[in-house]
Write a protein that holds these residues in place. Structure first.
Motif, PDB file in Angstrom:
ATOM      1  N   PHE A 159       0.498  -1.739   0.068  1.00 47.72           N
ATOM      2  CA  PHE A 159      -0.022   0.428   0.160  1.00 47.72           C
ATOM      3  C   PHE A 159       1.378   1.248   0.616  1.00 47.72           C
ATOM      4  CE2 PHE A 159      -2.748   3.335   2.372  1.00 47.72           C
ATOM      5  CZ  PHE A 159      -3.939   2.972   1.413  1.00 47.72           C
ATOM      6  N   GLY A 160       1.876   1.386   0.380  1.00 41.70           N
ATOM      7  CA  GLY A 160       2.900   2.534   0.558  1.00 41.70           C
ATOM      8  C   GLY A 160       3.677   2.567  -0.708  1.00 41.70           C
ATOM      9  N   ILE A 161       3.761   1.970  -1.677  1.00 43.48           N
ATOM     10  CA  ILE A 161       3.996   1.682  -2.576  1.00 43.48           C
ATOM     11  C   ILE A 161       2.837   2.104  -3.614  1.00 43.48           C
ATOM     12  CG2 ILE A 161       5.208  -0.004  -4.498  1.00 43.48           C
ATOM     13  CD1 ILE A 161       6.432  -1.607  -2.368  1.00 43.48           C
ATOM     14  N   PHE A 162       2.191   1.549  -3.142  1.00 37.93           N
ATOM     15  CA  PHE A 162       1.022   2.034  -4.360  1.00 37.93           C
ATOM     16  C   PHE A 162       0.777   4.105  -3.865  1.00 37.93           C
ATOM     17  CE2 PHE A 162      -3.751   3.105  -4.574  1.00 37.93           C
ATOM     18  CZ  PHE A 162      -3.908   2.797  -5.613  1.00 37.93           C
ATOM     19  N   LEU A 163       0.363   4.250  -2.692  1.00 42.00           N
ATOM     20  CA  LEU A 163       0.512   5.235  -2.432  1.00 42.00           C
ATOM     21  C   LEU A 163       2.303   6.458  -2.984  1.00 42.00           C
ATOM     22  CD1 LEU A 163      -0.312   4.994   1.149  1.00 42.00           C
ATOM     23  CD2 LEU A 163      -1.728   6.130  -0.687  1.00 42.00           C
ATOM     24  N   SER A 164       2.898   5.428  -2.899  1.00 39.88           N
ATOM     25  CA  SER A 164       4.061   6.682  -3.648  1.00 39.88           C
ATOM     26  C   SER A 164       4.933   6.707  -4.976  1.00 39.88           C
ATOM     27  CB  SER A 164       5.064   5.885  -2.764  1.00 39.88           C
ATOM     28  OG  SER A 164       5.946   4.672  -3.108  1.00 39.88           O
ATOM     29  N   ASN A 165       3.571   5.958  -5.816  1.00 41.72           N
ATOM     30  CA  ASN A 165       3.707   5.572  -6.848  1.00 41.72           C
ATOM     31  C   ASN A 165       3.048   6.531  -7.566  1.00 41.72           C
ATOM     32  OD1 ASN A 165       5.918   3.996  -7.505  1.00 41.72           O
ATOM     33  ND2 ASN A 165       4.683   2.341  -7.501  1.00 41.72           N
ATOM     34  N   ASN A 166       2.251   7.655  -6.990  1.00 43.08           N
ATOM     35  CA  ASN A 166       1.073   8.213  -7.295  1.00 43.08           C
ATOM     36  C   ASN A 166       1.332   9.366  -7.011  1.00 43.08           C
ATOM     37  OD1 ASN A 166      -1.598   9.399  -8.036  1.00 43.08           O
ATOM     38  ND2 ASN A 166      -2.522   7.860  -8.867  1.00 43.08           N
ATOM     39  N   ILE A 167       1.429  10.390  -7.658  1.00 47.74           N
ATOM     40  CA  ILE A 167       1.446  11.769  -6.710  1.00 47.74           C
ATOM     41  C   ILE A 167       0.405  12.693  -6.854  1.00 47.74           C
ATOM     42  CG2 ILE A 167       0.830  13.261  -9.274  1.00 47.74           C
ATOM     43  CD1 ILE A 167       3.728  14.944  -7.735  1.00 47.74           C
ATOM     44  N   THR A 168      -0.988  12.028  -6.601  1.00 47.84           N
ATOM     45  CA  THR A 168      -2.387  12.205  -6.435  1.00 47.84           C
ATOM     46  C   THR A 168      -2.433  11.953  -4.605  1.00 47.84           C
ATOM     47  OG1 THR A 168      -3.109  11.429  -8.495  1.00 47.84           O
ATOM     48  CG2 THR A 168      -4.683  12.100  -6.651  1.00 47.84           C
ATOM     49  N   PHE A 169      -2.196  10.939  -4.329  1.00 48.10           N
ATOM     50  CA  PHE A 169      -1.638  10.670  -3.056  1.00 48.10           C
ATOM     51  C   PHE A 169      -0.811  10.995  -2.712  1.00 48.10           C
ATOM     52  CE2 PHE A 169      -3.362   6.810  -5.538  1.00 48.10           C
ATOM     53  CZ  PHE A 169      -4.859   6.784  -5.563  1.00 48.10           C
ATOM     54  N   GLU A 170      -0.043  12.191  -2.477  1.00 53.09           N
ATOM     55  CA  GLU A 170       0.724  12.905  -1.834  1.00 53.09           C
ATOM     56  C   GLU A 170       0.740  12.917  -0.377  1.00 53.09           C
ATOM     57  OE1 GLU A 170       2.798  16.923  -2.426  1.00 53.09           O
ATOM     58  OE2 GLU A 170       4.198  15.497  -3.980  1.00 53.09           O
ATOM     59  N   ASP A 171      -0.746  13.660  -0.462  1.00 46.61           N
ATOM     60  CA  ASP A 171      -1.164  14.302   1.381  1.00 46.61           C
ATOM     61  C   ASP A 171      -2.281  13.101   1.294  1.00 46.61           C
ATOM     62  OD1 ASP A 171      -0.024  16.212   0.580  1.00 46.61           O
ATOM     63  OD2 ASP A 171      -1.169  17.713  -0.134  1.00 46.61           O
ATOM     64  N   PHE A 172      -2.103  11.991   1.100  1.00 45.24           N
ATOM     65  CA  PHE A 172      -2.729  11.169   2.004  1.00 45.24           C
ATOM     66  C   PHE A 172      -2.981  11.032   3.285  1.00 45.24           C
ATOM     67  CE2 PHE A 172      -3.451   6.810   3.473  1.00 45.24           C
ATOM     68  CZ  PHE A 172      -4.597   6.334   3.202  1.00 45.24           C
ATOM     69  N   CYS A 173      -2.250  11.554   4.395  1.00 49.22           N
ATOM     70  CA  CYS A 173      -2.516  11.812   5.806  1.00 49.22           C
ATOM     71  C   CYS A 173      -2.617  12.399   6.330  1.00 49.22           C
ATOM     72  CB  CYS A 173      -0.287  11.559   6.519  1.00 49.22           C
ATOM     73  SG  CYS A 173      -0.178  13.336   6.145  1.00 49.22           S
ATOM     74  N   PHE A 174      -2.842  13.756   4.838  1.00 53.82           N
ATOM     75  CA  PHE A 174      -4.284  14.880   5.384  1.00 53.82           C
ATOM     76  C   PHE A 174      -5.650  14.897   4.884  1.00 53.82           C
ATOM     77  CE2 PHE A 174       0.618  16.348   5.201  1.00 53.82           C
ATOM     78  CZ  PHE A 174       0.857  16.765   6.665  1.00 53.82           C
ATOM     79  N   MET A 175      -5.705  13.750   4.575  1.00 49.01           N
ATOM     80  CA  MET A 175      -7.211  13.489   3.686  1.00 49.01           C
ATOM     81  C   MET A 175      -8.319  12.874   4.522  1.00 49.01           C
ATOM     82  SD  MET A 175      -5.750  12.242   0.468  1.00 49.01           S
ATOM     83  CE  MET A 175      -5.313  12.544  -1.382  1.00 49.01           C
ATOM     84  N   SER A 176      -9.831  13.015   4.429  1.00 54.89           N
ATOM     85  CA  SER A 176     -10.385  13.051   5.361  1.00 54.89           C
ATOM     86  C   SER A 176     -10.159  10.928   5.242  1.00 54.89           C
ATOM     87  CB  SER A 176     -11.780  13.368   4.304  1.00 54.89           C
ATOM     88  OG  SER A 176     -11.522  12.407   3.570  1.00 54.89           O
ATOM     89  N   LYS A 177     -10.570  10.946   6.298  1.00 48.96           N
ATOM     90  CA  LYS A 177     -10.801   9.668   6.832  1.00 48.96           C
ATOM     91  C   LYS A 177     -11.616   8.290   5.489  1.00 48.96           C
ATOM     92  CE  LYS A 177     -12.197   6.099   9.594  1.00 48.96           C
ATOM     93  NZ  LYS A 177     -10.638   5.598  10.679  1.00 48.96           N
ATOM     94  N   GLY A 178     -12.667   9.223   5.020  1.00 49.33           N
ATOM     95  CA  GLY A 178     -13.141   8.840   3.643  1.00 49.33           C
ATOM     96  C   GLY A 178     -12.564   8.447   2.850  1.00 49.33           C
ATOM     97  N   GLN A 179     -11.547  10.230   2.329  1.00 51.73           N
ATOM     98  CA  GLN A 179     -10.907   9.637   1.274  1.00 51.73           C
ATOM     99  C   GLN A 179     -10.143   8.785   1.234  1.00 51.73           C
ATOM    100  OE1 GLN A 179      -9.926  14.165   1.472  1.00 51.73           O
ATOM    101  NE2 GLN A 179     -11.086  14.193  -0.296  1.00 51.73           N
ATOM    102  N   GLN A 180      -9.466   8.693   2.466  1.00 60.88           N
ATOM    103  CA  GLN A 180      -8.572   7.391   3.129  1.00 60.88           C
ATOM    104  C   GLN A 180      -9.409   6.619   2.631  1.00 60.88           C
ATOM    105  OE1 GLN A 180      -7.190   8.151   6.720  1.00 60.88           O
ATOM    106  NE2 GLN A 180      -5.907   9.667   5.674  1.00 60.88           N
ATOM    107  N   GLU A 181     -10.423   5.870   2.842  1.00 58.26           N
ATOM    108  CA  GLU A 181     -10.605   4.469   2.705  1.00 58.26           C
ATOM    109  C   GLU A 181     -11.138   4.214   1.124  1.00 58.26           C
ATOM    110  OE1 GLU A 181     -12.323   0.977   3.225  1.00 58.26           O
ATOM    111  OE2 GLU A 181     -11.379   2.160   4.989  1.00 58.26           O
ATOM    112  N   GLU A 182     -11.572   5.384   0.284  1.00 57.27           N
ATOM    113  CA  GLU A 182     -12.027   5.666  -0.958  1.00 57.27           C
ATOM    114  C   GLU A 182     -10.759   4.954  -1.869  1.00 57.27           C
ATOM    115  OE1 GLU A 182     -13.622   8.339  -2.155  1.00 57.27           O
ATOM    116  OE2 GLU A 182     -15.160   9.155  -0.976  1.00 57.27           O
TER     117      GLU A 182
END
Length: 66
Positions: A32-55
């Motif tokens: 999952f960490g690799i998945f997040l790091s390979n997509n710049i769209t998810f750069e601010d994952f930790c600051f997103m809402s719980k709903g967005q993170q779940e999506e």
């Protein structure tokens, strides 16, 4: 002399199952960490809402694994 087998020891079997589950969780966390790091769209994952993170996590689960 009695024959002792770890296959018959429930405590050892439970420990082995717990280790397997822990390994799977760690592996999926790394993927999952690799998945997040390979997509710049998810750069601010930790600051997103719980709903967005779940999506995003659901998207990760639907992504074909190599």
């Amino acid at each position: 002399m009695s024959k002792y087998s770890i296959q018959n020891d429930s405590e050892i079997q439970q420990w082995m199952e717990n280790e397997r589950i822990e390994y799977l969780l760690k592996s999926q966390s790394i993927e999952f960490g690799i998945f997040l790091s390979n997509n710049i769209t998810f750069e601010d994952f930790c600051f997103m809402s719980k709903g967005q993170q779940e999506e995003i996590y659901q998207l990760f689960l639907k992504t074909p694994k190599q």
